[in-house]
Scaffold this active site. Structure first.
Site, PDB file in Angstrom:
ATOM      1  CD  GLU A 101      -3.065  -0.965   2.193  1.00 34.97           C
ATOM      2  OE1 GLU A 101      -3.679   0.105   2.332  1.00 34.97           O
ATOM      3  OE2 GLU A 101      -3.271  -1.954   2.938  1.00 34.97           O
TER       4      GLU A 101
ATOM      5  CG  HIS B 150       7.391 -28.108   7.019  1.00 36.34           C
ATOM      6  ND1 HIS B 150       7.823 -29.359   7.412  1.00 36.34           N
ATOM      7  CD2 HIS B 150       7.659 -27.275   8.056  1.00 36.34           C
ATOM      8  CE1 HIS B 150       8.302 -29.296   8.647  1.00 36.34           C
ATOM      9  NE2 HIS B 150       8.223 -28.031   9.061  1.00 36.34           N
TER      10      HIS B 150
ATOM     11  CE  LYS C  46     -12.071  -0.325   0.663  1.00 32.97           C
ATOM     12  NZ  LYS C  46     -11.630   0.299   1.906  1.00 32.97           N
TER      13      LYS C  46
HETATM   14  O1  PA5 Z   1      -5.112   0.454   4.441  1.00 29.96           O
HETATM   15  C1  PA5 Z   1      -6.188   0.567   3.873  1.00 29.96           C
HETATM   16  O2  PA5 Z   1      -6.652   1.664   3.527  1.00 29.96           O
HETATM   17  C2  PA5 Z   1      -7.023  -0.663   3.593  1.00 29.96           C
HETATM   18  O3  PA5 Z   1      -6.288  -1.836   3.765  1.00 29.96           O
HETATM   19  C3  PA5 Z   1      -8.255  -0.629   4.511  1.00 29.96           C
HETATM   20  O4  PA5 Z   1      -7.880  -0.817   5.844  1.00 29.96           O
HETATM   21  C4  PA5 Z   1      -9.255  -1.704   4.075  1.00 29.96           C
HETATM   22  O5  PA5 Z   1      -9.678  -1.441   2.748  1.00 29.96           O
HETATM   23  C5  PA5 Z   1     -10.473  -1.751   4.980  1.00 29.96           C
HETATM   24  O6  PA5 Z   1     -10.994  -0.478   5.205  1.00 29.96           O
HETATM   25  P1  PA5 Z   1     -11.324  -0.037   6.709  1.00 29.96           P
HETATM   26  O7  PA5 Z   1     -10.035  -0.120   7.454  1.00 29.96           O
HETATM   27  O8  PA5 Z   1     -11.828   1.365   6.599  1.00 29.96           O
HETATM   28  O9  PA5 Z   1     -12.346  -0.995   7.192  1.00 29.96           O
END
Ligand code: PA5
Length: 347
Positions: free
Chosen positions: A234, A250, A344
């Site tokens: 990310e 393994h 999303k």
């Molecule tokens: O880091 C991020 O933005 C994502 O991995 C979110 O955590 C994920 O999409 C889930 O969203 P939220 O944390 O708002 O539930």
């Protein structure tokens, strides 16, 4: 004169992600206070089920790995739309979503309501808090406005105190917190962009143009290996692999033969901790020998301090600086998550 790291920060950290790293110690302290302020703990459940995705879902794994040698109840993480069939009214279900609007987590929450589970919400806002408020379910409200992946302390630490208050596990003590804040403060100083030669930046210079293969061991460092993989994904927009000992001995160990065809493309990161089992130490050493011809190098990142809490939080912060600097070296804005947002929207 600005250091070369400060120049990279100015050029690519458009939304000031750096502040979340600098504020990490403060967040840890505030998250502990949130947990300490929980005044009504339910009776001990049959188990704790944490439902959440991405930067929020990892909090279930963090809780489970913190408590694994201590907890009197199992802790499970569910990252899906559906709860497993065995989750019934004897379980406490905790929906963790930073935004409060993640559809998988909302679906799990609804199923937990229908099954009569004990309920708790950890969130910064959104539909989850609206629904919980309407139904009268307890909420741990955390500050909003941060990226979820920069909010791990808020998302999981209060649950350690909840488990403690339910009599199911020992949460961090004041001594643990004091030790942790001291070490975290040192890390923020050592890894600041103003320090021309800081070890996280030096390490990342060997990593950012390769595929990191991140290995911890079952429990705390295994969970942090997965989290670091996700942070590379990310923050730095990089592909990365994560696995844990002893399991990888393994299976994945055989995949190293493919890596050996182009070792210049891979770099191994070993996450090490003083609490490792003796046999895990030996496995790291032998695995490193076998792996060495399949990767450009093997780098080690170590936790600091005595208490498990301190070791966990220090390795987490060092990992976060690593993925942050990888983003800058790849000329990426660490805050941007275009693909996640686009998907999303299209769903
Ligand atoms: O880091 C991020 O933005 C994502 O991995 C979110 O955590 C994920 O999409 C889930 O969203 P939220 O944390 O708002 O539930």
């Amino acid at each position: 004169m600005a250091t070369k790291i400060e120049k990279l920060v100015a050029d690519y950290d458009h939304q000031n992600f750096l502040r979340w790293l600098e504020e990490f110690p403060d967040q840890v302290e505030k998250a502990c206070r949130l947990g300490q302020n929980i005044n009504e703990a339910p009776a001990p459940p049959a188990g704790l089920v944490v439902g959440g995705m991405g930067g929020s879902g990892i909090s279930g794994d963090l809780v489970a790995s913190y408590c694994r040698n201590d907890a009197e109840i199992p802790v499970y993480t569910v990252r899906d739309y559906n709860l497993p069939a065995w989750v019934d009214s004897s379980f406490l279900f905790t929906a963790v979503s930073y935004s409060g609007n993640t559809e998988e987590t909302l679906s799990l929450y609804q199923q937990a309501v229908e099954r009569g589970c004990g309920l708790l919400v950890v969130s910064g806002g959104g539909q989850l808090i609206d629904r919980a408020d309407e139904a009268g379910h307890p909420v741990i409200k955390i500050p909003s406005g941060q990226p979820p992946r920069a909010s791990a302390p808020y998302l999981f630490i209060p649950l350690l105190y909840l488990l403690d208050k339910m009599g199911c596990c020992h949460g961090p003590s004041e001594n643990d917190l004091g030790e942790t804040l001291k070490h975290l403060g040192n890390i923020v100083e050592e890894l600041a962009p103003g320090k021309e030669a800081n070890f996280a930046f030096e390490l990342v210079r060997k990593v950012y143009d390769k595929i990191p293969v991140i290995y911890g061991s079952a429990g705390m460092t295994g969970t942090l290996a997965l989290r670091l993989k996700n942070q590379f994904n990310e923050n730095a927009k990089m592909i990365a692999l994560a696995n844990e000992l002893p399991e990888l001995n393994h299976n994945e160990i055989m995949g190293w033969q493919q890596m050996a065809e182009s070792p210049e493309n891979y770099i191994a990161l070993f996450l090490r901790d003083s609490g490792e089992h003796e046999r895990i130490k030996k496995r790291f050493s032998i695995s490193g020998e076998i792996l060495s011809s399949s990767v450009a190098g093997i780098e080690t990142m170590r936790s600091r301090g005595d208490s498990l809490f301190c070791r966990m939080m220090t390795l987490m912060l060092i990992s976060d600086y690593t993925s942050y600097y990888a983003a800058l070296l790849r000329h990426k804005d660490p805050s941007a998550i275009e693909n996640i947002e686009a998907l999303k929207k299209k769903l």
